[in-house]
Design a protein around this motif. Sequence first.
Motif, PDB file in Angstrom:
ATOM      1  N   GLY A   1       0.803  -1.218   0.000  1.00 61.78           N
ATOM      2  CA  GLY A   1       0.000   0.000   0.000  1.00 61.78           C
ATOM      3  C   GLY A   1       0.834   1.266   0.000  1.00 61.78           C
ATOM      4  O   GLY A   1       0.295   2.363   0.061  1.00 61.78           O
ATOM      5  N   GLY A   2       2.143   1.118  -0.106  1.00 65.10           N
ATOM      6  CA  GLY A   2       3.035   2.281  -0.076  1.00 65.10           C
ATOM      7  C   GLY A   2       3.837   2.403  -1.350  1.00 65.10           C
ATOM      8  O   GLY A   2       3.608   1.707  -2.335  1.00 65.10           O
ATOM      9  N   PHE A   3       4.807   3.309  -1.292  1.00 61.44           N
ATOM     10  CA  PHE A   3       5.627   3.554  -2.471  1.00 61.44           C
ATOM     11  C   PHE A   3       7.030   3.982  -2.059  1.00 61.44           C
ATOM     12  O   PHE A   3       7.287   4.286  -0.897  1.00 61.44           O
ATOM     13  N   ALA A   4       7.914   3.993  -3.049  1.00 63.87           N
ATOM     14  CA  ALA A   4       9.280   4.472  -2.861  1.00 63.87           C
ATOM     15  C   ALA A   4       9.606   5.419  -4.003  1.00 63.87           C
ATOM     16  O   ALA A   4       9.174   5.210  -5.140  1.00 63.87           O
ATOM     17  N   GLU A   5      10.336   6.468  -3.682  1.00 66.80           N
ATOM     18  CA  GLU A   5      10.831   7.413  -4.689  1.00 66.80           C
ATOM     19  C   GLU A   5      12.302   7.093  -4.914  1.00 66.80           C
ATOM     20  O   GLU A   5      13.123   7.327  -4.026  1.00 66.80           O
TER      21      GLU A   5
ATOM     22  N   ALA B   1       0.944  -2.779  -4.467  1.00 71.25           N
ATOM     23  CA  ALA B   1      -0.501  -2.882  -4.223  1.00 71.25           C
ATOM     24  C   ALA B   1      -0.918  -4.327  -4.439  1.00 71.25           C
ATOM     25  O   ALA B   1      -0.589  -4.917  -5.476  1.00 71.25           O
ATOM     26  N   GLY B   2      -1.604  -4.893  -3.462  1.00 73.80           N
ATOM     27  CA  GLY B   2      -2.031  -6.284  -3.579  1.00 73.80           C
ATOM     28  C   GLY B   2      -0.859  -7.246  -3.717  1.00 73.80           C
ATOM     29  O   GLY B   2      -0.981  -8.276  -4.370  1.00 73.80           O
ATOM     30  N   GLY B   3       0.273  -6.865  -3.147  1.00 77.24           N
ATOM     31  CA  GLY B   3       1.463  -7.712  -3.224  1.00 77.24           C
ATOM     32  C   GLY B   3       2.245  -7.575  -4.515  1.00 77.24           C
ATOM     33  O   GLY B   3       3.278  -8.214  -4.682  1.00 77.24           O
ATOM     34  N   VAL B   4       1.769  -6.759  -5.442  1.00 73.24           N
ATOM     35  CA  VAL B   4       2.417  -6.591  -6.741  1.00 73.24           C
ATOM     36  C   VAL B   4       3.171  -5.268  -6.767  1.00 73.24           C
ATOM     37  O   VAL B   4       2.612  -4.225  -6.414  1.00 73.24           O
ATOM     38  N   LEU B   5       4.434  -5.330  -7.172  1.00 69.90           N
ATOM     39  CA  LEU B   5       5.223  -4.108  -7.361  1.00 69.90           C
ATOM     40  C   LEU B   5       4.900  -3.517  -8.725  1.00 69.90           C
ATOM     41  O   LEU B   5       4.885  -4.243  -9.732  1.00 69.90           O
ATOM     42  N   HIS B   6       4.628  -2.229  -8.760  1.00 65.68           N
ATOM     43  CA  HIS B   6       4.342  -1.508 -10.002  1.00 65.68           C
ATOM     44  C   HIS B   6       5.472  -0.514 -10.225  1.00 65.68           C
ATOM     45  O   HIS B   6       5.755   0.309  -9.337  1.00 65.68           O
ATOM     46  N   LEU B   7       6.109  -0.593 -11.392  1.00 67.61           N
ATOM     47  CA  LEU B   7       7.218   0.313 -11.671  1.00 67.61           C
ATOM     48  C   LEU B   7       7.324   0.569 -13.163  1.00 67.61           C
ATOM     49  O   LEU B   7       6.792  -0.176 -13.978  1.00 67.61           O
TER      50      LEU B   7
END
Length: 108
Positions: A42-46, A60-66
């Motif tokens: 539910g979070g993010f990294a810059e 989100a939902g265990g999936v990394l989006h990049l």
Amino acid sequence: MMKITCLCIAGLPGQPETTASVNGDIVTVDGVVFDLSSVPEGGFAEPQGGHPFAGRIERAGGVLHLALRWHYDAATAEPIQPTAAPVMSVVAGAVPDPIIRKPAAPEA
């Protein structure tokens, strides 16, 4: 799993093409390992410093989006590429080449 958006960029002549692979929360891009295990659910990294990412990395939902900047050799690619950035889901292994390539020349 990672959901990877490839921002395709024609490289300069002689510039190496991007290669990437996924292993769990680790993505290796052009031989450099990026451990994304610290990105919380539910979070993010810059991303900071020198890196191939475009924008922030989210889980989100265990999936990394990049999103990755994907450099390719224009000499081997079709001149017309899709206008929408390719998005691929990769569980493990090599990230598929998102570039539409010219047909290989027949061998003489």
